[in-house]
Write a protein that holds these residues in place. Structure first.
Motif, PDB file in Angstrom:
ATOM      1  N   PHE A  78      -5.760  13.692  -3.730  1.00  0.00           N
ATOM      2  CA  PHE A  78      -6.224  13.542  -2.355  1.00  0.00           C
ATOM      3  C   PHE A  78      -5.733  12.222  -1.772  1.00  0.00           C
ATOM      4  O   PHE A  78      -5.303  12.141  -0.624  1.00  0.00           O
ATOM      5  CB  PHE A  78      -7.753  13.607  -2.307  1.00  0.00           C
ATOM      6  N   ARG A  79      -5.751  11.183  -2.594  1.00  0.00           N
ATOM      7  CA  ARG A  79      -5.251   9.892  -2.135  1.00  0.00           C
ATOM      8  C   ARG A  79      -3.761   9.991  -1.793  1.00  0.00           C
ATOM      9  O   ARG A  79      -3.308   9.454  -0.782  1.00  0.00           O
ATOM     10  CB  ARG A  79      -5.477   8.820  -3.201  1.00  0.00           C
ATOM     11  N   ALA A  80      -2.992  10.670  -2.649  1.00  0.00           N
ATOM     12  CA  ALA A  80      -1.563  10.833  -2.400  1.00  0.00           C
ATOM     13  C   ALA A  80      -1.310  11.602  -1.113  1.00  0.00           C
ATOM     14  O   ALA A  80      -0.389  11.296  -0.345  1.00  0.00           O
ATOM     15  CB  ALA A  80      -0.912  11.537  -3.585  1.00  0.00           C
ATOM     16  N   GLN A  81      -2.157  12.629  -0.866  1.00  0.00           N
ATOM     17  CA  GLN A  81      -2.017  13.402   0.357  1.00  0.00           C
ATOM     18  C   GLN A  81      -2.250  12.530   1.579  1.00  0.00           C
ATOM     19  O   GLN A  81      -1.518  12.611   2.574  1.00  0.00           O
ATOM     20  CB  GLN A  81      -3.000  14.572   0.349  1.00  0.00           C
ATOM     21  N   LEU A  82      -3.275  11.685   1.519  1.00  0.00           N
ATOM     22  CA  LEU A  82      -3.534  10.781   2.633  1.00  0.00           C
ATOM     23  C   LEU A  82      -2.373   9.819   2.841  1.00  0.00           C
ATOM     24  O   LEU A  82      -2.021   9.488   3.973  1.00  0.00           O
ATOM     25  CB  LEU A  82      -4.821   9.996   2.379  1.00  0.00           C
ATOM     26  N   MET A  83      -1.776   9.357   1.730  1.00  0.00           N
ATOM     27  CA  MET A  83      -0.633   8.458   1.852  1.00  0.00           C
ATOM     28  C   MET A  83       0.509   9.130   2.619  1.00  0.00           C
ATOM     29  O   MET A  83       1.152   8.513   3.471  1.00  0.00           O
ATOM     30  CB  MET A  83      -0.150   8.045   0.462  1.00  0.00           C
ATOM     31  N   ARG A  84       0.733  10.405   2.311  1.00  0.00           N
ATOM     32  CA  ARG A  84       1.792  11.115   3.010  1.00  0.00           C
ATOM     33  C   ARG A  84       1.461  11.280   4.488  1.00  0.00           C
ATOM     34  O   ARG A  84       2.319  11.145   5.359  1.00  0.00           O
ATOM     35  CB  ARG A  84       2.006  12.484   2.361  1.00  0.00           C
ATOM     36  N   GLN A  85       0.176  11.548   4.769  1.00  0.00           N
ATOM     37  CA  GLN A  85      -0.235  11.723   6.160  1.00  0.00           C
ATOM     38  C   GLN A  85      -0.070  10.443   6.962  1.00  0.00           C
ATOM     39  O   GLN A  85       0.250  10.474   8.145  1.00  0.00           O
ATOM     40  CB  GLN A  85      -1.690  12.197   6.224  1.00  0.00           C
ATOM     41  N   PHE A  86      -0.298   9.295   6.292  1.00  0.00           N
ATOM     42  CA  PHE A  86      -0.156   8.013   6.962  1.00  0.00           C
ATOM     43  C   PHE A  86       1.278   7.485   6.875  1.00  0.00           C
ATOM     44  O   PHE A  86       1.562   6.377   7.286  1.00  0.00           O
ATOM     45  CB  PHE A  86      -1.114   6.976   6.348  1.00  0.00           C
ATOM     46  N   LEU A  91     -18.681  -8.188 -10.622  1.00  0.00           N
ATOM     47  CA  LEU A  91     -18.244  -6.901 -10.095  1.00  0.00           C
ATOM     48  C   LEU A  91     -17.708  -6.053 -11.239  1.00  0.00           C
ATOM     49  O   LEU A  91     -16.878  -6.507 -12.026  1.00  0.00           O
ATOM     50  CB  LEU A  91     -17.153  -7.096  -9.043  1.00  0.00           C
ATOM     51  N   LEU A  92     -18.198  -4.826 -11.325  1.00  0.00           N
ATOM     52  CA  LEU A  92     -17.687  -3.890 -12.312  1.00  0.00           C
ATOM     53  C   LEU A  92     -16.241  -3.536 -11.985  1.00  0.00           C
ATOM     54  O   LEU A  92     -15.870  -3.413 -10.814  1.00  0.00           O
ATOM     55  CB  LEU A  92     -18.518  -2.601 -12.305  1.00  0.00           C
ATOM     56  N   LEU A  93     -15.422  -3.356 -13.013  1.00  0.00           N
ATOM     57  CA  LEU A  93     -14.027  -2.987 -12.817  1.00  0.00           C
ATOM     58  C   LEU A  93     -13.801  -1.511 -13.125  1.00  0.00           C
ATOM     59  O   LEU A  93     -14.370  -0.984 -14.091  1.00  0.00           O
ATOM     60  CB  LEU A  93     -13.125  -3.838 -13.712  1.00  0.00           C
ATOM     61  N   GLU A  94     -12.978  -0.882 -12.296  1.00  0.00           N
ATOM     62  CA  GLU A  94     -12.513   0.493 -12.507  1.00  0.00           C
ATOM     63  C   GLU A  94     -13.657   1.510 -12.590  1.00  0.00           C
ATOM     64  O   GLU A  94     -13.596   2.473 -13.349  1.00  0.00           O
ATOM     65  CB  GLU A  94     -11.647   0.569 -13.770  1.00  0.00           C
ATOM     66  N   ARG A  95     -14.710   1.310 -11.801  1.00  0.00           N
ATOM     67  CA  ARG A  95     -15.772   2.304 -11.682  1.00  0.00           C
ATOM     68  C   ARG A  95     -15.598   3.015 -10.341  1.00  0.00           C
ATOM     69  O   ARG A  95     -15.781   2.416  -9.289  1.00  0.00           O
ATOM     70  CB  ARG A  95     -17.154   1.634 -11.727  1.00  0.00           C
ATOM     71  N   ARG A  96     -15.253   4.268 -10.372  1.00  0.00           N
ATOM     72  CA  ARG A  96     -14.998   5.020  -9.159  1.00  0.00           C
ATOM     73  C   ARG A  96     -16.290   5.337  -8.397  1.00  0.00           C
ATOM     74  O   ARG A  96     -17.304   5.632  -9.002  1.00  0.00           O
ATOM     75  CB  ARG A  96     -14.319   6.355  -9.489  1.00  0.00           C
ATOM     76  N   THR A  97     -16.199   5.293  -7.065  1.00  0.00           N
ATOM     77  CA  THR A  97     -17.271   5.851  -6.242  1.00  0.00           C
ATOM     78  C   THR A  97     -16.867   7.226  -5.716  1.00  0.00           C
ATOM     79  O   THR A  97     -17.708   7.965  -5.212  1.00  0.00           O
ATOM     80  CB  THR A  97     -17.586   4.963  -5.022  1.00  0.00           C
ATOM     81  N   GLY A  98     -15.582   7.571  -5.797  1.00  0.00           N
ATOM     82  CA  GLY A  98     -15.091   8.818  -5.235  1.00  0.00           C
ATOM     83  C   GLY A  98     -14.728   8.704  -3.772  1.00  0.00           C
ATOM     84  O   GLY A  98     -14.287   9.677  -3.164  1.00  0.00           O
ATOM     85  N   ALA A  99     -14.891   7.507  -3.187  1.00  0.00           N
ATOM     86  CA  ALA A  99     -14.585   7.297  -1.769  1.00  0.00           C
ATOM     87  C   ALA A  99     -13.354   6.414  -1.622  1.00  0.00           C
ATOM     88  O   ALA A  99     -13.020   5.623  -2.512  1.00  0.00           O
ATOM     89  CB  ALA A  99     -15.775   6.666  -1.056  1.00  0.00           C
ATOM     90  N   VAL A 153      -6.022  -0.080   5.127  1.00  0.00           N
ATOM     91  CA  VAL A 153      -6.174   0.121   3.673  1.00  0.00           C
ATOM     92  C   VAL A 153      -6.916   1.432   3.436  1.00  0.00           C
ATOM     93  O   VAL A 153      -7.694   1.559   2.500  1.00  0.00           O
ATOM     94  CB  VAL A 153      -6.922  -1.056   3.011  1.00  0.00           C
ATOM     95  N   ALA A 154      -6.652   2.415   4.297  1.00  0.00           N
ATOM     96  CA  ALA A 154      -7.430   3.655   4.297  1.00  0.00           C
ATOM     97  C   ALA A 154      -7.393   4.383   2.969  1.00  0.00           C
ATOM     98  O   ALA A 154      -8.354   5.054   2.599  1.00  0.00           O
ATOM     99  CB  ALA A 154      -6.937   4.578   5.412  1.00  0.00           C
ATOM    100  N   VAL A 155      -6.290   4.276   2.228  1.00  0.00           N
ATOM    101  CA  VAL A 155      -6.173   5.012   0.971  1.00  0.00           C
ATOM    102  C   VAL A 155      -6.495   4.148  -0.240  1.00  0.00           C
ATOM    103  O   VAL A 155      -6.316   4.578  -1.385  1.00  0.00           O
ATOM    104  CB  VAL A 155      -4.766   5.627   0.819  1.00  0.00           C
ATOM    105  N   SER A 156      -6.986   2.947  -0.008  1.00  0.00           N
ATOM    106  CA  SER A 156      -7.426   2.101  -1.125  1.00  0.00           C
ATOM    107  C   SER A 156      -8.766   2.605  -1.641  1.00  0.00           C
ATOM    108  O   SER A 156      -9.651   2.952  -0.853  1.00  0.00           O
ATOM    109  CB  SER A 156      -7.570   0.643  -0.675  1.00  0.00           C
ATOM    110  N   PRO A 157      -8.973   2.656  -2.952  1.00  0.00           N
ATOM    111  CA  PRO A 157     -10.255   3.120  -3.491  1.00  0.00           C
ATOM    112  C   PRO A 157     -11.388   2.156  -3.167  1.00  0.00           C
ATOM    113  O   PRO A 157     -11.177   0.936  -3.093  1.00  0.00           O
ATOM    114  CB  PRO A 157     -10.009   3.179  -5.007  1.00  0.00           C
ATOM    115  N   LEU A 158     -12.567   2.692  -2.980  1.00  0.00           N
ATOM    116  CA  LEU A 158     -13.785   1.887  -2.935  1.00  0.00           C
ATOM    117  C   LEU A 158     -14.393   1.956  -4.326  1.00  0.00           C
ATOM    118  O   LEU A 158     -14.789   3.024  -4.786  1.00  0.00           O
ATOM    119  CB  LEU A 158     -14.765   2.430  -1.894  1.00  0.00           C
ATOM    120  N   TRP A 159     -14.445   0.832  -5.005  1.00  0.00           N
ATOM    121  CA  TRP A 159     -14.961   0.774  -6.372  1.00  0.00           C
ATOM    122  C   TRP A 159     -16.440   0.421  -6.364  1.00  0.00           C
ATOM    123  O   TRP A 159     -16.944  -0.214  -5.433  1.00  0.00           O
ATOM    124  CB  TRP A 159     -14.204  -0.278  -7.187  1.00  0.00           C
TER     125      TRP A 159
END
Length: 310
Positions: free
Chosen positions: A58-66, A159-167, A180-186
């Motif tokens: 999904f992140r890759a798709q957003l990158m292509r869209q942007f 701050l915890l490292l590499e814990r995904r929020t899914g957003a 930074v729309a496609v940057s993960p929110l950790w």
């Protein structure tokens, strides 16, 4: 069974900065947060790998869209070719900028008297990291790794490292984080869940506070236009929801009891993008990656999680 954490994601844009370097959600927004469950372990590891792959796809798709896909691929290739200086070593006294790496002997034990860390929920855990059907990589993925941002007489924050929020940051606010729309929110921790924290490597940013050499916290208002015009690299910023906190003397007690390995590290290790180019089984969990860099110094801890590699 599944071990889950619940992350409180703001439903709308985040507005103003705090002096601490965090973004503070308006008071009216705190009543409108959505609960998003994050699965940290599951009996079906193939399913878990599929979920992670869907997020990255999904992140890759957003990158292509942007129109960012080629740029990101080129940046990732350049970063790999540059072989960044990823250094880590054992330390004796805690200080801001250092890493806290969980000792599996303390976090995996089912004996409550052998676990000196109180309230494992702070790290997104419902109990000890244990299970007969849990693979070594899955166990390592759940063992917490944190970067200290504050440490003093009044307490500590990390701050915890590499814990995904899914957003992604674009989910929070395109107005404030569109560049930074496609940057993960950790997930930074379960404390102060109405705050966002931005960690980066740029010194000359108004409002940023020094954490340690090569690492700063805050200053996104000043950094945002420079990231938008590519004067500053998006990949040198990491965004976190919430923070992990210790009361006065609490962290030192945990360190003295052997719960944490205390490490110094280079900023390159913290800001490495482990999402771009993700594939099942690669890369290793950040806990494993760090201990492997230490080599024989921490072979005992690695063998606790990876007994077949002894």
């Amino acid at each position: 069974g599944k071990i889950m954490i619940v992350v409180l994601i703001s439903a709308c844009a985040v507005a103003a900065y705090r002096a601490s370097g965090s973004l503070q959600a308006p008071s009216w927004l705190s009543r409108r947060r959505a609960h998003i469950p994050i699965v940290l372990s599951a009996p079906d590891e193939d399913a878990q790998a599929g979920d992670a792959g869907e997020i990255d796809a999904f992140r890759a798709q957003l990158m292509r869209q942007f129109g960012m896909g080629d740029a990101v691929d080129e940046a990732a290739a350049a970063e790999a070719a540059a072989a960044p200086d990823e250094r880590v070593d054992l330390a004796e006294e805690p200080a801001a900028g250092m890493l806290l790496v969980a000792n599996p002997q303390k976090f995996c034990s089912r004996n409550p008297f052998a676990r000196p860390v109180r309230n494992l929920q702070r790290f997104g855990l419902q109990g000890p990291v244990s299970g007969d059907n849990m693979s070594p990589d899955l166990k390592a993925q759940m063992l917490p790794v944190l970067v200290l941002t504050e440490h003093g007489e009044e307490g500590s924050k990390a701050l915890l490292l590499e814990r995904r929020t899914g957003a992604l940051m674009g989910d929070i606010s395109m107005e404030d984080f569109g560049c930074v729309a496609v940057s993960p929110l950790w997930l930074g921790g379960t404390g102060r869940q109405s705050s966002l924290y931005v960690l980066h490597t740029y010194e000359a940013i108004a409002g940023a506070q020094l954490v340690s050499d090569g690492m700063w916290l805050g200053g996104w208002d000043a950094a945002r236009p420079k990231v938008a015009d590519s004067s500053l690299a998006e990949g040198r910023f990491k965004f976190f929801l919430g923070v992990t906190e210790w009361e006065r003397g609490q962290l030192q007690q945990e360190i003295d009891s052997g719960a944490w390995l205390l490490l110094t590290c280079s900023p390159e290790l913290l800001f490495k993008d482990r999402v771009i180019g993700w594939r099942p089984g690669k890369p290793k969990p950040v806990w494993t990656e760090i201990l492997q860099l230490l080599g024989e110094k921490c072979a005992t801890y690695l063998s606790e999680v990876y007994p077949e590699d002894r």
